[in-house]
Design a protein around this motif. Structure first.
Motif, PDB file in Angstrom:
ATOM      1  N   VAL A  38       0.844  -1.199   0.000  1.00  0.00           N
ATOM      2  CA  VAL A  38       0.000   0.000   0.000  1.00  0.00           C
ATOM      3  C   VAL A  38       0.876   1.246   0.000  1.00  0.00           C
ATOM      4  CG1 VAL A  38      -1.673   1.343   1.325  1.00  0.00           C
ATOM      5  CG2 VAL A  38      -1.993  -1.117   1.069  1.00  0.00           C
ATOM      6  N   ALA A  39       1.911   1.246   0.832  1.00  0.00           N
ATOM      7  CA  ALA A  39       2.800   2.407   0.913  1.00  0.00           C
ATOM      8  C   ALA A  39       3.494   2.685  -0.409  1.00  0.00           C
ATOM      9  CB  ALA A  39       3.831   2.198   2.014  1.00  0.00           C
ATOM     10  N   LEU A  40       3.779   1.637  -1.184  1.00  0.00           N
ATOM     11  CA  LEU A  40       4.476   1.799  -2.462  1.00  0.00           C
ATOM     12  C   LEU A  40       3.502   1.801  -3.643  1.00  0.00           C
ATOM     13  CD1 LEU A  40       7.751  -0.250  -1.887  1.00  0.00           C
ATOM     14  CD2 LEU A  40       7.340   2.201  -1.664  1.00  0.00           C
ATOM     15  N   GLU A  41       2.242   2.102  -3.355  1.00  0.00           N
ATOM     16  CA  GLU A  41       1.235   2.387  -4.392  1.00  0.00           C
ATOM     17  C   GLU A  41       1.066   1.235  -5.379  1.00  0.00           C
ATOM     18  OE1 GLU A  41       1.982   6.513  -5.909  1.00  0.00           O
ATOM     19  OE2 GLU A  41       3.533   6.486  -4.337  1.00  0.00           O
ATOM     20  N   ALA A  42       1.147   0.016  -4.870  1.00  0.00           N
ATOM     21  CA  ALA A  42       1.053  -1.171  -5.716  1.00  0.00           C
ATOM     22  C   ALA A  42      -0.364  -1.373  -6.239  1.00  0.00           C
ATOM     23  CB  ALA A  42       1.492  -2.402  -4.935  1.00  0.00           C
ATOM     24  N   ARG A  43      -0.442  -2.180  -7.282  1.00  0.00           N
ATOM     25  CA  ARG A  43      -1.721  -2.654  -7.805  1.00  0.00           C
ATOM     26  C   ARG A  43      -1.679  -4.182  -7.824  1.00  0.00           C
ATOM     27  NH1 ARG A  43      -5.069   1.033  -9.520  1.00  0.00           N
ATOM     28  NH2 ARG A  43      -6.255  -0.375 -10.857  1.00  0.00           N
ATOM     29  N   TYR A  44      -2.837  -4.794  -7.551  1.00  0.00           N
ATOM     30  CA  TYR A  44      -2.939  -6.242  -7.495  1.00  0.00           C
ATOM     31  C   TYR A  44      -3.700  -6.757  -8.716  1.00  0.00           C
ATOM     32  CZ  TYR A  44      -2.080  -5.623  -2.409  1.00  0.00           C
ATOM     33  OH  TYR A  44      -1.576  -5.291  -1.173  1.00  0.00           O
ATOM     34  N   GLU A  45      -3.163  -7.820  -9.318  1.00  0.00           N
ATOM     35  CA  GLU A  45      -3.859  -8.491 -10.420  1.00  0.00           C
ATOM     36  C   GLU A  45      -4.618  -9.688  -9.868  1.00  0.00           C
ATOM     37  OE1 GLU A  45      -2.403 -11.333 -13.966  1.00  0.00           O
ATOM     38  OE2 GLU A  45      -1.669  -9.260 -14.156  1.00  0.00           O
ATOM     39  N   LEU A  46      -5.932  -9.708 -10.083  1.00  0.00           N
ATOM     40  CA  LEU A  46      -6.800 -10.755  -9.556  1.00  0.00           C
ATOM     41  C   LEU A  46      -7.389 -11.566 -10.703  1.00  0.00           C
ATOM     42  CD1 LEU A  46      -8.789  -8.626  -6.917  1.00  0.00           C
ATOM     43  CD2 LEU A  46      -6.558  -9.740  -6.648  1.00  0.00           C
ATOM     44  N   TRP A  47      -7.345 -12.910 -10.558  1.00  0.00           N
ATOM     45  CA  TRP A  47      -7.924 -13.810 -11.553  1.00  0.00           C
ATOM     46  C   TRP A  47      -9.243 -14.359 -11.031  1.00  0.00           C
ATOM     47  CZ3 TRP A  47      -3.510 -17.562 -13.488  1.00  0.00           C
ATOM     48  CH2 TRP A  47      -2.568 -16.813 -14.225  1.00  0.00           C
ATOM     49  N   ALA A  48     -10.293 -14.234 -11.828  1.00  0.00           N
ATOM     50  CA  ALA A  48     -11.611 -14.749 -11.457  1.00  0.00           C
ATOM     51  C   ALA A  48     -11.817 -16.139 -12.047  1.00  0.00           C
ATOM     52  CB  ALA A  48     -12.705 -13.801 -11.950  1.00  0.00           C
ATOM     53  N   PRO A  49     -12.726 -16.941 -11.472  1.00  0.00           N
ATOM     54  CA  PRO A  49     -12.980 -18.293 -11.990  1.00  0.00           C
ATOM     55  C   PRO A  49     -13.444 -18.310 -13.442  1.00  0.00           C
ATOM     56  CG  PRO A  49     -13.881 -18.071  -9.787  1.00  0.00           C
ATOM     57  CD  PRO A  49     -13.435 -16.704 -10.209  1.00  0.00           C
ATOM     58  N   ASP A  50     -14.105 -17.241 -13.917  1.00  0.00           N
ATOM     59  CA  ASP A  50     -14.595 -17.222 -15.301  1.00  0.00           C
ATOM     60  C   ASP A  50     -13.515 -16.833 -16.305  1.00  0.00           C
ATOM     61  OD1 ASP A  50     -14.263 -14.508 -14.898  1.00  0.00           O
ATOM     62  OD2 ASP A  50     -16.386 -13.982 -15.136  1.00  0.00           O
ATOM     63  N   GLY A  51     -12.271 -16.657 -15.840  1.00  0.00           N
ATOM     64  CA  GLY A  51     -11.170 -16.323 -16.731  1.00  0.00           C
ATOM     65  C   GLY A  51     -10.892 -14.840 -16.867  1.00  0.00           C
ATOM     66  N   SER A  52     -11.753 -14.011 -16.314  1.00  0.00           N
ATOM     67  CA  SER A  52     -11.539 -12.563 -16.397  1.00  0.00           C
ATOM     68  C   SER A  52     -10.471 -12.126 -15.404  1.00  0.00           C
ATOM     69  CB  SER A  52     -12.844 -11.813 -16.133  1.00  0.00           C
ATOM     70  OG  SER A  52     -13.327 -12.082 -14.823  1.00  0.00           O
ATOM     71  N   VAL A  53      -9.897 -10.968 -15.673  1.00  0.00           N
ATOM     72  CA  VAL A  53      -8.830 -10.410 -14.842  1.00  0.00           C
ATOM     73  C   VAL A  53      -9.224  -8.989 -14.452  1.00  0.00           C
ATOM     74  CG1 VAL A  53      -6.399  -9.725 -14.765  1.00  0.00           C
ATOM     75  CG2 VAL A  53      -7.068 -11.794 -16.006  1.00  0.00           C
ATOM     76  N   ARG A  54      -8.999  -8.648 -13.204  1.00  0.00           N
ATOM     77  CA  ARG A  54      -9.182  -7.253 -12.791  1.00  0.00           C
ATOM     78  C   ARG A  54      -7.968  -6.810 -11.996  1.00  0.00           C
ATOM     79  NH1 ARG A  54     -12.959  -6.634  -7.461  1.00  0.00           N
ATOM     80  NH2 ARG A  54     -12.723  -8.706  -6.556  1.00  0.00           N
ATOM     81  N   THR A  55      -7.715  -5.511 -12.053  1.00  0.00           N
ATOM     82  CA  THR A  55      -6.587  -4.923 -11.346  1.00  0.00           C
ATOM     83  C   THR A  55      -7.118  -3.885 -10.371  1.00  0.00           C
ATOM     84  OG1 THR A  55      -5.194  -5.232 -13.296  1.00  0.00           O
ATOM     85  CG2 THR A  55      -4.387  -3.742 -11.609  1.00  0.00           C
ATOM     86  N   VAL A  56      -6.663  -3.959  -9.125  1.00  0.00           N
ATOM     87  CA  VAL A  56      -7.170  -3.054  -8.087  1.00  0.00           C
ATOM     88  C   VAL A  56      -6.005  -2.393  -7.369  1.00  0.00           C
ATOM     89  CG1 VAL A  56      -9.250  -4.437  -7.766  1.00  0.00           C
ATOM     90  CG2 VAL A  56      -7.271  -4.852  -6.306  1.00  0.00           C
ATOM     91  N   ASP A  57      -6.267  -1.216  -6.850  1.00  0.00           N
ATOM     92  CA  ASP A  57      -5.287  -0.526  -6.020  1.00  0.00           C
ATOM     93  C   ASP A  57      -5.116  -1.306  -4.714  1.00  0.00           C
ATOM     94  OD1 ASP A  57      -4.007   1.303  -4.189  1.00  0.00           O
ATOM     95  OD2 ASP A  57      -4.705   2.973  -5.398  1.00  0.00           O
ATOM     96  N   ALA A  58      -3.880  -1.483  -4.279  1.00  0.00           N
ATOM     97  CA  ALA A  58      -3.626  -2.197  -3.027  1.00  0.00           C
ATOM     98  C   ALA A  58      -4.415  -1.594  -1.872  1.00  0.00           C
ATOM     99  CB  ALA A  58      -2.129  -2.182  -2.713  1.00  0.00           C
ATOM    100  N   LEU A  59      -4.606  -0.293  -1.892  1.00  0.00           N
ATOM    101  CA  LEU A  59      -5.328   0.380  -0.819  1.00  0.00           C
ATOM    102  C   LEU A  59      -6.759  -0.125  -0.691  1.00  0.00           C
ATOM    103  CD1 LEU A  59      -5.373   2.686   1.324  1.00  0.00           C
ATOM    104  CD2 LEU A  59      -6.170   4.192  -0.517  1.00  0.00           C
ATOM    105  N   ASP A  60      -7.361  -0.539  -1.800  1.00  0.00           N
ATOM    106  CA  ASP A  60      -8.774  -0.918  -1.807  1.00  0.00           C
ATOM    107  C   ASP A  60      -9.013  -2.409  -1.552  1.00  0.00           C
ATOM    108  OD1 ASP A  60      -9.418   1.726  -2.486  1.00  0.00           O
ATOM    109  OD2 ASP A  60      -9.145   1.312  -4.626  1.00  0.00           O
ATOM    110  N   PHE A  61      -7.944  -3.192  -1.437  1.00  0.00           N
ATOM    111  CA  PHE A  61      -8.101  -4.643  -1.350  1.00  0.00           C
ATOM    112  C   PHE A  61      -8.595  -5.092   0.019  1.00  0.00           C
ATOM    113  CE2 PHE A  61      -6.398  -8.927  -0.587  1.00  0.00           C
ATOM    114  CZ  PHE A  61      -6.903  -9.605  -1.682  1.00  0.00           C
ATOM    115  N   VAL A  62      -7.943  -4.663   1.070  1.00  0.00           N
ATOM    116  CA  VAL A  62      -8.346  -5.042   2.431  1.00  0.00           C
ATOM    117  C   VAL A  62      -9.456  -4.118   2.895  1.00  0.00           C
ATOM    118  CG1 VAL A  62      -7.603  -5.274   4.833  1.00  0.00           C
ATOM    119  CG2 VAL A  62      -6.069  -5.949   2.979  1.00  0.00           C
TER     120      VAL A  62
END
Length: 275
Positions: free
Chosen positions: A126-150
């Motif tokens: 979060v401090a280093l402004e990371a983004r997370y890549e998330l894989w869904a069961p249907d094969g789609s991918v989304r990217t979220v700001d680390a700040l918004d994950f937890v």
């Protein structure tokens, strides 16, 4: 701990294992938490380490970290000299409530997905402004700001069967000056508060990340370095229900420590050296 409800372990999952997800499954990486407590709802473990995700991928855009990267690998990785905020990596690894021996199994992604307030990989990314890549069961991918994950204590935005695949830290954040402060009741204890401040070289901004003392990460952004009173007021304006309470500290104690350490960080980054 034996997980006596588990009847199957998938050692060689498909490249997109989410497609085979079913209720009672759990993703297995390091397993340091998974095997530490009873898991009565689990029936099957899916071993992600067999997928061979690359652990650390530096490049011009920044640093990519595979979710199955072991803490030991992150701790020992040599970063380019110009990535001055890389100085945060080792103290963040050392903030784990575990011995160094656990680092060979524990993973970056596992610590993030566990989503505890004191998760040091959450603090770091979060401090280093990371983004997370998330894989869904249907094969789609989304990217979220680390700040918004937890979203709270042991809560995050993952949907059933969704996987944290990768953490991307941008190069501009890695080039920032950084300062951190952490408090725990014992030398190797769980963090009561963990704060990181970053500042862009040649600029007067401040990004202050507050974790462990709050139920979810907090990022306070200032376009210009604030004075002590302004910083105090921004911290005091955080909702009362956001402060965490457990045997390691009361909300009032954590708020007090946050005020104290935030001011130390402000002074250090303002002066260009230790406070």
């Amino acid at each position: 701990m034996d997980l006596n409800t588990v009847t199957d372990v998938v050692r060689r999952p498909s490249d997109r294992p989410g497609a085979d997800w079913r209720p009672g499954d759990a993703w297995l990486a390091g397993g340091t938490w998974l095997f530490s407590v009873e898991q009565p709802d689990l029936r099957r473990l899916v071993d992600l380490t067999a997928l061979g995700w690359e652990s650390l991928v530096p490049g011009e855009a920044g640093l990519g970290i595979g979710a199955t990267c072991a803490i030991r690998e992150l701790y020992g990785h040599e970063l380019p000299e110009e990535w001055s905020a890389g100085s945060l990596f080792r103290p963040s690894c050392e903030a784990f409530l575990s011995s160094f021996k656990v680092w060979s199994a524990a993973t970056v992604g596992g610590n993030i997905c566990l989503s505890l307030p004191a998760g040091p990989m959450i603090t770091l990314t979060v401090a280093l402004e990371a983004r997370y890549e998330l894989w869904a069961p249907d094969g789609s991918v989304r990217t979220v700001d680390a700040l918004d994950f937890v979203t709270g204590d042991h809560r995050n935005i993952l949907q059933p069967g969704e996987i944290l695949r990768r953490i991307d830290i941008p190069a501009h954040a890695l080039r920032k000056r950084a300062a951190h402060r952490r408090f725990s009741l014992t030398r190797l204890g769980r963090s009561t508060v963990f704060l990181i401040g970053t500042r862009t070289p040649g600029a007067s901004d401040l990004l202050l990340t507050v974790t462990a003392g709050t139920t979810r990460p907090v990022r306070l952004a200032f376009d210009a370095l604030p004075d002590a009173r302004t910083l105090w007021r921004r911290i005091d304006a955080l909702p009362a229900g956001l402060w965490f309470a457990d045997p390691n500290g009361t909300p009032d104690h954590r708020r007090h420590l946050t005020h104290h350490f935030a001011e130390e960080i402000r002074r250090e980054l303002m002066a260009g050296g230790p406070a």
